[in-house]
Motif scaffolding. Structure first.
Motif, short mmCIF file in Angstrom:
data_model
loop_
_atom_site.label_atom_id
_atom_site.label_comp_id
_atom_site.label_asym_id
_atom_site.label_seq_id
_atom_site.Cartn_x
_atom_site.Cartn_y
_atom_site.Cartn_z
N PRO A 1 1.15 -1.23 -0.04
CA PRO A 1 -0.33 -0.01 0.84
C PRO A 1 0.34 1.13 0.13
N ASP A 2 2.28 0.76 0.29
CA ASP A 2 3.08 2.05 0.40
C ASP A 2 3.68 2.74 -0.95
N VAL A 3 4.05 1.87 -1.66
CA VAL A 3 4.53 2.09 -2.91
C VAL A 3 3.83 3.05 -3.81
N ARG A 4 4.92 4.39 -3.77
CA ARG A 4 4.71 5.64 -4.85
C ARG A 4 4.47 5.07 -6.37
N ILE A 5 3.12 5.79 -7.07
CA ILE A 5 3.01 5.41 -7.66
C ILE A 5 2.55 7.14 -8.82
N ILE A 6 3.88 7.06 -10.39
CA ILE A 6 3.83 8.70 -11.12
C ILE A 6 3.06 7.55 -12.14
N SER A 7 2.44 8.81 -12.73
CA SER A 7 1.76 8.96 -13.82
C SER A 7 1.90 10.07 -14.96
N LYS A 8 1.30 9.98 -15.44
CA LYS A 8 1.33 10.96 -16.71
C LYS A 8 0.43 10.71 -17.82
N ALA A 9 -0.30 12.25 -18.39
CA ALA A 9 -0.94 12.25 -19.65
C ALA A 9 -0.56 13.31 -20.92
N TYR A 10 -1.13 13.15 -21.39
CA TYR A 10 -0.98 14.48 -22.51
C TYR A 10 -2.07 14.95 -22.90
N SER A 11 -2.92 15.42 -21.67
CA SER A 11 -4.34 16.00 -21.48
C SER A 11 -3.97 17.75 -21.53
#
Length: 314
Positions: A70-80
């Motif tokens: 549960p503590d893992v961090r996630i980076i996401s990205k978008a072209y919005s």
């Protein structure tokens, strides 16, 4: 694994961020289940954050891999570009990743102040999401010197994900000294910086220690995203970073694995891939796409837009 602080106000994370492009459908090197298994193995070894993007189409894969973490961090990205598009991108990530709050969300592949201006609505929506606590940290990814400089001055920006390697491969404007100067400027402002493509899309794997040491020695760059698609690659990279001896059999298995962009002979010459390539590595020759292997950084973005599924990293 060594922990680092991402900028002045970012979180503590492992020096290595798992670059999930390598296990995504965009590159097609492994099945979804195999990729999830590799990612989970990396988490077991102490990697505690993951880089992904909406374009990678692997949220479900990541969600499966991080169960129990549960503590893992996630980076996401978008072209919005618009506010609505950004809201939709954020909600898509929250739903698919089963996260009420997203750790990081970035504007994908920003090239300059002009590009950021064109994404003003989306950026303002990111600021609102941050204010509401839906996203903790926001920023940009970029292959451009001008992108780093513009990002550093962007109101509310926390993190920049720039392309960086000792030969300057993949920089779409300027050169390596220019990029280092821009990164130094951003770092002085307290921005968190984690590098991408430190092996130059595979072109610099003949001397991986040199590639890693180069990035590690740059003041202001706290971490790096490493794409890994096998347990052997995880073991190899973590041993490399720890300074420990790498067994010969492991070194041979990982370092001798060459990859390239394959273009099938049924290419129709539509040109969609040329527009999608941020490196300008593709061109049409007699109405068939051909690749400049020296310029290609094996991102796989071209394959996503091919209507005939002609392009693949192999």
């Amino acid at each position: 694994m060594r922990q680092v602080k991402l900028g002045l106000w970012g979180p503590m994370v492992s020096e290595v961020c798992f670059g999930s492009l390598a296990i995504s459908p965009l590159q097609g090197r492994v099945t979804e289940a195999e990729g999830a298994s590799v990612l989970r193995y990396a988490l077991e070894q102490g990697v505690n954050w993951i880089d992904t993007a909406e374009i990678y189409d692997n949220y479900a894969q990541i969600a499966a891999a991080i169960k129990g973490y549960p503590d893992v961090r996630i980076i996401s990205k978008a072209y919005s570009v618009t506010a609505l598009e950004m809201r939709q991108s954020i909600e898509k990530a929250r739903t698919a990743l089963n996260r009420e709050t997203l750790d990081f969300f970035l504007l994908h592949e920003q090239e300059s102040a002009l590009t950021l201006k064109g994404h003003t609505e989306a950026w303002e929506e990111l600021l609102r999401a941050k204010e509401k606590g839906i996203v903790r940290w926001i920023g940009i990814s970029t292959h451009a010197v001008a992108g780093v400089r513009a990002g550093a001055l962007q109101p509310g920006l926390d993190v920049i994900h720039p392309i960086l390697n000792y030969q300057g491969l993949g920089i779409i404007d300027g050169n390596l000294p220019d990029m280092l100067e821009a990164i130094s400027f951003a770092a002085e402002l307290g921005i968190g910086i984690y590098a991408m493509k430190i092996f130059g899309g595979g072109h610099l794997t003949h001397d991986p220690k040199k590639a890693v040491d180069f990035v590690r020695c740059i003041p202001g760059v706290q971490a790096m995203a490493l794409g890994m698609s096998s347990r052997e690659e995880v073991d190899y990279n973590l041993l490399l970073l720890s300074g420990k001896d790498i067994p010969t059999h492991l070194r041979d298995k990982v370092r001798h694995r060459e990859r390239k962009l394959y273009i099938a002979d049924w290419c129709q010459g539509c040109g969609n891939c040329l527009e999608a390539c941020p490196q300008g590595a593709l061109r049409l020759n007699e109405r068939v796409a051909v690749v400049d292997n020296e310029a290609c950084v094996l991102c796989g973005y071209c394959g996503r837009v091919c209507p005939h599924f002609c392009l693949k990293i192999v």
